[in-house]
Design an enzyme around this catalytic site. Structure first.
Site, mmCIF file in Angstrom:
data_model
loop_
_atom_site.group_PDB
_atom_site.id
_atom_site.type_symbol
_atom_site.label_atom_id
_atom_site.label_comp_id
_atom_site.label_asym_id
_atom_site.label_seq_id
_atom_site.Cartn_x
_atom_site.Cartn_y
_atom_site.Cartn_z
ATOM 1 N N ARG A 68 -3.516 -46.232 1.237
ATOM 2 C CA ARG A 68 -3.566 -44.578 1.755
ATOM 3 C C ARG A 68 -3.699 -43.540 0.733
ATOM 4 O O ARG A 68 -4.573 -42.672 0.996
ATOM 5 C CB ARG A 68 -2.538 -44.457 2.745
ATOM 6 C CG ARG A 68 -2.489 -43.108 3.266
ATOM 7 C CD ARG A 68 -1.895 -42.831 4.638
ATOM 8 N NE ARG A 68 -0.604 -43.890 4.942
ATOM 9 C CZ ARG A 68 0.670 -43.570 4.439
ATOM 10 N NH1 ARG A 68 0.744 -42.517 3.752
ATOM 11 N NH2 ARG A 68 1.522 -44.493 4.591
ATOM 12 N N TYR A 106 -21.969 -26.963 14.475
ATOM 13 C CA TYR A 106 -21.755 -28.376 15.190
ATOM 14 C C TYR A 106 -20.657 -27.994 16.720
ATOM 15 O O TYR A 106 -19.557 -27.341 16.387
ATOM 16 C CB TYR A 106 -21.233 -29.235 14.353
ATOM 17 C CG TYR A 106 -20.857 -30.621 14.929
ATOM 18 C CD1 TYR A 106 -21.978 -31.670 15.302
ATOM 19 C CD2 TYR A 106 -19.536 -31.009 14.923
ATOM 20 C CE1 TYR A 106 -21.660 -32.793 16.007
ATOM 21 C CE2 TYR A 106 -19.314 -32.545 15.384
ATOM 22 C CZ TYR A 106 -20.235 -33.332 16.059
ATOM 23 O OH TYR A 106 -20.127 -34.410 16.363
ATOM 24 N N ASP A 127 -20.367 -26.273 5.504
ATOM 25 C CA ASP A 127 -20.578 -27.519 6.019
ATOM 26 C C ASP A 127 -21.984 -27.760 5.635
ATOM 27 O O ASP A 127 -23.028 -27.189 6.095
ATOM 28 C CB ASP A 127 -20.504 -27.423 7.630
ATOM 29 C CG ASP A 127 -20.666 -28.807 8.069
ATOM 30 O OD1 ASP A 127 -21.698 -29.566 7.567
ATOM 31 O OD2 ASP A 127 -20.431 -29.105 9.482
ATOM 32 N N LYS A 137 -24.105 -38.507 8.616
ATOM 33 C CA LYS A 137 -25.753 -38.038 8.401
ATOM 34 C C LYS A 137 -26.328 -38.531 7.449
ATOM 35 O O LYS A 137 -26.629 -39.633 7.261
ATOM 36 C CB LYS A 137 -25.716 -36.603 8.980
ATOM 37 C CG LYS A 137 -24.461 -36.246 10.226
ATOM 38 C CD LYS A 137 -24.788 -36.926 11.238
ATOM 39 C CE LYS A 137 -23.497 -36.706 12.419
ATOM 40 N NZ LYS A 137 -23.117 -35.382 12.678
HETATM 41 C C1 LIG Z 1 -22.009 -34.595 13.043
HETATM 42 C C2 LIG Z 1 -21.488 -33.424 12.515
HETATM 43 C C3 LIG Z 1 -20.163 -33.275 12.186
HETATM 44 C C4 LIG Z 1 -19.244 -34.003 12.784
HETATM 45 O O1 LIG Z 1 -19.002 -35.087 11.873
HETATM 46 P P1 LIG Z 1 -18.565 -36.689 12.485
HETATM 47 O O2 LIG Z 1 -19.052 -37.625 11.269
HETATM 48 O O3 LIG Z 1 -19.507 -37.011 13.573
HETATM 49 O O4 LIG Z 1 -17.298 -36.497 12.851
HETATM 50 C C5 LIG Z 1 -20.019 -31.902 11.570
HETATM 51 N N1 LIG Z 1 -20.752 -31.254 11.031
HETATM 52 C C6 LIG Z 1 -22.143 -31.204 11.392
HETATM 53 C C7 LIG Z 1 -23.046 -30.394 10.902
HETATM 54 C C8 LIG Z 1 -22.619 -32.338 11.999
HETATM 55 O O5 LIG Z 1 -23.656 -32.706 12.217
#
Ligand SMILES: *Cc1c(COP(=O)(O)O)cnc(C)c1O
Length: 371
Positions: A48, A101, A175, A200
């Site tokens: 962890r 998001y 982000d 992604k």
């Molecule tokens: C998909 C996404 C998230 C969330 O990520 P997960 O891996 O699905 O938890 C956050 N920000 C953006 C811009 C995203 O496309």
């Protein structure tokens, strides 16, 4: 540092703890690590805290995002909750760009409703309006650029320099899921924290759920590490290893995502049935409005190459309708106010042949015409 494409391909190979000469990093599954003696540690104690495989991934993430420390976590949402649960407490306030998001807003609402942490939205464009929203208890500015799904671009450098000049203590968080470090380096533009849904583009193959946080400040890194060790939403060794492998092709993938998306954006803009195309100019994400007379469901049914599916950033082209999918939790008036209408289609342009993708979209749009 070598250029990013070289770092991505070679930066995790030839690790020091492997004497076999393997050019690919080993995968350590062990949760426990033997201690040389009382009060001694190899640097690894219990998984962890960290593992050699996750360590290698985090060093790579820190390098490519120009930070000093990265944290690999179990999803993008885990990255977002790690950051905000570390830096915010009850009665704090933060400001966020208005086009995010959908899951981020869901979490922000949880913070407001359960922990009395207030947030306000900002349109991402007028910095004076952002400054007006800063309060004595404001702790962070949250930015997603280009925005999801309407591809609004925010000037990170302008936000960071203006905000930090007024209040050096306010953390600017970006982000960076859509553009990745190949096209955008928020930390070198003055941001304090970068988060990713590594599910992604960083993962890139629609087969890993993962997230990342990268920072440059040592005190902030320590606070995040303590929180992560406590709450435990770390990325497991196998997914860490898969992500190390996926990153090797990130620069090449992003180049072809962009080439394909640029071509589709240009051609879609001239096609009957397409009212407007939204594209930031780089990256693989395009949104477009189908004209009112065109049936969205018929369009989706007629696709033969891309898939009607949520998510983005993978080698496979995925097509989403944000109004009913990713942004469905948002009140309808808010969705419509942001341009998220029932006719808005979001395209995550994959690495298939661009002409095949074009032919598929064109025929599906034509079939969707209500005549
Ligand atoms: C998909 C996404 C998230 C969330 O990520 P997960 O891996 O699905 O938890 C956050 N920000 C953006 C811009 C995203 O496309």
């Amino acid at each position: 540092m070598v250029k990013v494409a070289t770092q991505l391909v070679q930066g995790t190979n030839g690790s020091e703890d492997d004497r076999s000469g393997a050019v690919v990093a080993p995968l350590h599954f062990s949760t426990a690590f033997r201690h040389p003696g009382l009060g001694e540690s190899t640097g690894y104690d219990y998984s962890r805290m960290t593992t050699p495989t996750r360590d290698l991934l985090e060093a790579q993430l820190a390098k490519i995002e120009h930070g000093t420390q990265a944290f690999a976590v179990s999803s993008g949402m885990a990255a977002i909750t790690l950051v905000l649960s570390t830096i915010l407490k009850s009665h704090d306030h933060f400001i966020t760009s208005d086009n995010l998001y959908g899951g981020s807003f869901r979490y922000f609402d949880t913070l407001r409703n359960q922990y009395d942490i207030a947030y306000e939205t900002w349109n991402g464009q007028d910095i004076d309006e952002l400054v007006l929203r800063i309060q004595p208890n404001t702790k962070a500015i949250w930015i997603e650029t280009p925005s999801n799904p309407t591809m609004k671009v925010i000037d990170i450098q302008a936000v960071a320099s203006v905000v930090h000049a007024i209040r050096p203590d306010i953390l600017v968080i970006v982000d960076n899921t859509f553009l990745t470090p190949i096209y955008q380096n928020p930390l070198t533009e003055g941001a304090d924290i970068v988060v990713h849904s590594a599910t992604k583009y960083l993962g890139g193959h629609n087969d890993i759920l993962a997230g990342a946080v990268v920072v440059k400040d040592a005190t902030l890194a320590d606070a995040l590490r303590t929180q992560l060790t406590t709450t435990g939403q770390v990325l497991d060794p196998f997914d860490s290893w898969l992500l190390i492998r996926s990153l090797k092709t990130l620069a090449v993938r992003m180049r072809v995502h962009t080439e394909n998306a640029q071509l589709l954006a240009k051609r879609l803009a001239t096609l009957a049935g397409v009212e407007k195309v939204l594209y930031a100019g780089v990256g693989g994400m395009i949104s477009f409005y189908l004209a009112e007379a065109y049936d969205v469901n018929q369009f989706l049914q007629a696709l033969t190459v891309g898939s009607f599916a949520e998510s983005l950033g993978g080698v496979e082209t995925l097509i989403t309708v944000p109004f009913v999918q990713t942004h469905h939790d948002m009140p309808e008036s808010q969705r419509l106010g942001l341009g998220i209408t029932p006719q808005l289609i979001r395209l995550s342009v994959g690495l298939e042949d661009a002409d095949d993708l074009w032919a598929d979209l064109a025929q599906a749009i034509q079939k969707a015409g209500r005549v």
